[in-house]
Design an enzyme around this catalytic site. Structure first.
Site, mmCIF file in Angstrom:
data_model
loop_
_atom_site.group_PDB
_atom_site.id
_atom_site.type_symbol
_atom_site.label_atom_id
_atom_site.label_comp_id
_atom_site.label_asym_id
_atom_site.label_seq_id
_atom_site.Cartn_x
_atom_site.Cartn_y
_atom_site.Cartn_z
ATOM 1 N N ARG A 163 0.824 -1.225 0.000
ATOM 2 C CA ARG A 163 0.000 0.000 0.000
ATOM 3 C C ARG A 163 0.850 1.264 0.000
ATOM 4 N NH1 ARG A 163 -2.071 -3.645 -1.129
ATOM 5 N NH2 ARG A 163 -3.861 -4.708 -0.249
ATOM 6 N N SER A 212 -10.200 1.021 3.407
ATOM 7 C CA SER A 212 -9.469 0.705 4.634
ATOM 8 C C SER A 212 -8.899 1.960 5.272
ATOM 9 C CB SER A 212 -8.324 -0.258 4.344
ATOM 10 O OG SER A 212 -8.846 -1.495 3.937
ATOM 11 N N GLU A 283 -3.872 4.121 6.272
ATOM 12 C CA GLU A 283 -3.741 3.806 4.842
ATOM 13 C C GLU A 283 -4.342 4.949 4.021
ATOM 14 O OE1 GLU A 283 -4.604 -0.226 3.667
ATOM 15 O OE2 GLU A 283 -5.507 0.423 1.787
HETATM 16 C C1 LIG Z 1 -15.597 0.259 -0.562
HETATM 17 C C2 LIG Z 1 -14.113 0.396 -0.781
HETATM 18 C C3 LIG Z 1 -13.328 -0.752 -0.906
HETATM 19 C C4 LIG Z 1 -11.956 -0.639 -1.072
HETATM 20 N N1 LIG Z 1 -11.221 -1.789 -1.188
HETATM 21 C C5 LIG Z 1 -9.880 -1.697 -1.380
HETATM 22 C C6 LIG Z 1 -9.074 -2.880 -1.516
HETATM 23 O O1 LIG Z 1 -9.541 -3.995 -1.471
HETATM 24 N N2 LIG Z 1 -7.751 -2.719 -1.693
HETATM 25 C C7 LIG Z 1 -7.148 -1.505 -1.768
HETATM 26 O O2 LIG Z 1 -5.924 -1.426 -1.966
HETATM 27 N N3 LIG Z 1 -7.891 -0.373 -1.655
HETATM 28 C C8 LIG Z 1 -9.221 -0.435 -1.463
HETATM 29 N N4 LIG Z 1 -9.969 0.713 -1.329
HETATM 30 C C9 LIG Z 1 -9.281 2.014 -1.345
HETATM 31 C C10 LIG Z 1 -9.149 2.668 -2.718
HETATM 32 O O3 LIG Z 1 -10.189 2.255 -3.568
HETATM 33 C C11 LIG Z 1 -7.789 2.362 -3.378
HETATM 34 O O4 LIG Z 1 -6.717 2.810 -2.588
HETATM 35 C C12 LIG Z 1 -7.697 3.028 -4.752
HETATM 36 O O5 LIG Z 1 -6.551 2.556 -5.429
HETATM 37 C C13 LIG Z 1 -7.633 4.547 -4.676
HETATM 38 O O6 LIG Z 1 -7.768 5.028 -5.980
HETATM 39 P P1 LIG Z 1 -8.401 6.447 -6.308
HETATM 40 O O7 LIG Z 1 -8.274 6.645 -7.760
HETATM 41 O O8 LIG Z 1 -9.775 6.566 -5.746
HETATM 42 O O9 LIG Z 1 -7.379 7.384 -5.538
HETATM 43 P P2 LIG Z 1 -7.736 8.565 -4.532
HETATM 44 O O10 LIG Z 1 -8.396 8.001 -3.331
HETATM 45 O O11 LIG Z 1 -8.414 9.653 -5.268
HETATM 46 O O12 LIG Z 1 -6.259 9.025 -4.137
HETATM 47 C C14 LIG Z 1 -5.417 8.170 -3.387
HETATM 48 C C15 LIG Z 1 -3.973 8.660 -3.590
HETATM 49 O O13 LIG Z 1 -3.614 8.465 -4.945
HETATM 50 C C16 LIG Z 1 -3.198 9.695 -5.514
HETATM 51 N N5 LIG Z 1 -3.608 9.698 -6.914
HETATM 52 C C17 LIG Z 1 -4.823 9.395 -7.428
HETATM 53 N N6 LIG Z 1 -4.778 9.456 -8.776
HETATM 54 C C18 LIG Z 1 -3.525 9.823 -9.094
HETATM 55 C C19 LIG Z 1 -2.846 10.068 -10.328
HETATM 56 N N7 LIG Z 1 -3.443 9.935 -11.526
HETATM 57 N N8 LIG Z 1 -1.540 10.445 -10.275
HETATM 58 C C20 LIG Z 1 -0.890 10.583 -9.097
HETATM 59 N N9 LIG Z 1 -1.475 10.361 -7.903
HETATM 60 C C21 LIG Z 1 -2.780 9.981 -7.914
HETATM 61 C C22 LIG Z 1 -3.881 10.776 -4.685
HETATM 62 O O14 LIG Z 1 -3.172 11.999 -4.761
HETATM 63 C C23 LIG Z 1 -3.812 10.160 -3.310
HETATM 64 O O15 LIG Z 1 -2.524 10.383 -2.759
HETATM 65 C C24 LIG Z 1 -11.346 0.636 -1.160
HETATM 66 C C25 LIG Z 1 -12.139 1.784 -1.062
HETATM 67 C C26 LIG Z 1 -13.506 1.677 -0.873
HETATM 68 C C27 LIG Z 1 -14.329 2.928 -0.776
#
Ligand SMILES: Cc1cc2nc3c(=O)[nH]c(=O)nc-3n(C[C@H](O)[C@H](O)[C@H](O)COP(=O)(O)OP(=O)(O)OC[C@H]3O[C@@H](n4cnc5c(N)ncnc54)[C@H](O)[C@@H]3O)c2cc1C
Length: 296
Positions: A163, A212, A283
């Site tokens: 992570r 998480s 996380e």
């Molecule tokens: C119901 C639910 C279930 C989930 N299950 C899991 C799971 O099983 N495993 C898991 O690992 N995570 C899980 N997550 C967390 C989340 O979905 C992941 O961490 C996901 O990868 C975040 O992606 P995001 O695009 O929404 O990033 P964001 O939440 O928008 O951002 C997270 C980080 O990534 C950075 N970021 C986003 N896009 C970019 C980009 N294009 N360039 C540079 N930096 C960027 C942001 O600046 C921030 O630092 C879950 C979340 C929810 C709500």
């Protein structure tokens, strides 16, 4: 003359799955690499910090707002397609879209991400993962843009671990390439159905959360179990409540603020340290001038 719209004061609560967060000082949605370069130039010329949001699914943004140019990739930077055995995705492409494209092309390997509601860029940043696999297992390379230019980075150069990546704000994942393997469409569908059902049974998938809260610490118990043993299920602060279904999730039960979420997180961390001598590490990414209070 700027061709990309750069707005002031856009509320980030619109772009986080928990539904909290104050205004971004500046906000733009670049649709092409040229627009992304233009946005980064805008920030560079003004000495502004840059942060990117994906689907905001692991993000808590400060209620007071974020003093930066906040980017959300759109248009062709949020699309995905298959070229040979490579799945090529814009940094803003939703995992659901990537999975759909892979399945349609008969490519397997991305199934583990079916219940991760984020984007390609967010997956790289978090090295997101589930069911024993993570981004490092499928990522071939990522195109990373900064105010100084852009270049392709390998998983090793991205420093992916549990992570975590070595990326910092100001480094924007504009495009990724995933290496997948041929797999029967029916097999992909069956595995996805099984994983989604497992999720629904164990996590609050129908609530507003940010996934998480804490990373799993080394040892026998995951963060959720430690929080549950510490009596955190149902613990509430304002509109934020620890999920009664899974203690490593915080739900927005109505009108929650980021401060409410941080308050329940701080209490969980305090109790787990006191009762189990484990210091939990968050996380969820904290954006803006916010932090958890020290527990020691
Ligand atoms: C119901 C639910 C279930 C989930 N299950 C899991 C799971 O099983 N495993 C898991 O690992 N995570 C899980 N997550 C967390 C989340 O979905 C992941 O961490 C996901 O990868 C975040 O992606 P995001 O695009 O929404 O990033 P964001 O939440 O928008 O951002 C997270 C980080 O990534 C950075 N970021 C986003 N896009 C970019 C980009 N294009 N360039 C540079 N930096 C960027 C942001 O600046 C921030 O630092 C879950 C979340 C929810 C709500």
């Amino acid at each position: 003359m700027s061709s990309i719209a750069i707005e002031e004061g856009v509320l980030l609560s619109r772009y986080t799955t928990i539904g909290t967060g104050g205004p971004a000082r500046w906000f733009a949605q670049p649709r092409t690499l040229a627009e992304l370069e233009e946005a980064l130039r805008f920030a560079g010329e003004r000495g502004l910090a840059v942060a990117t949001v994906g689907l905001g699914s692991n993000l808590l943004a400060a209620d007071a707002g974020v003093d930066a140019l906040v980017l959300r990739l759109a248009g062709e930077l949020a699309e995905a397609g298959v070229s040979d055995a490579l799945l090529v995705a814009g940094g803003g492409a939703a995992n659901a879209v990537c999975l759909h494209r892979a399945r349609a092309a008969g490519l397997g390997g991305f199934e583990f991400a079916c219940a991760i509601p984020g984007t390609a860029g967010g997956g790289v940043w978090m090295n997101a993962g589930a069911y024993g696999r993570d981004w490092s297992a499928i990522l071939v390379r990522a195109l990373v843009a900064t105010a100084d230019g852009m270049g392709w980075l390998s998983p090793a150069e991205l420093g992916l671990s549990y992570r975590h990546s070595g990326l910092g704000h100001g480094q924007v994942v504009a495009r990724v390439e995933y290496g997948l393997q041929p797999r029967a469409v029916e097999e992909i569908k069956a595995e996805v159905a099984e994983l989604v059902a497992l999720r629904k049974a164990t996590q609050p998938t129908n609530k507003r959360t940010f996934g998480s809260v804490f990373k799993n610490p080394p040892g026998d118990h995951g963060a959720g179990r430690l929080l549950e043993l510490s009596g955190m299920k149902g613990h509430r602060s304002g509109g934020a409540v620890v999920s009664p279904k899974h203690a490593n999730f915080v739900e927005n039960a109505g009108g929650a603020t980021t401060a409410d979420c941080l308050a329940v997180m701080a209490e969980g961390r305090r109790r787990v340290l006191e009762q189990h001598c484990v210091e939990l590490e968050h996380e969820v990414v904290l954006l803006g001038d916010i932090e958890l209070p020290a527990v020691r």
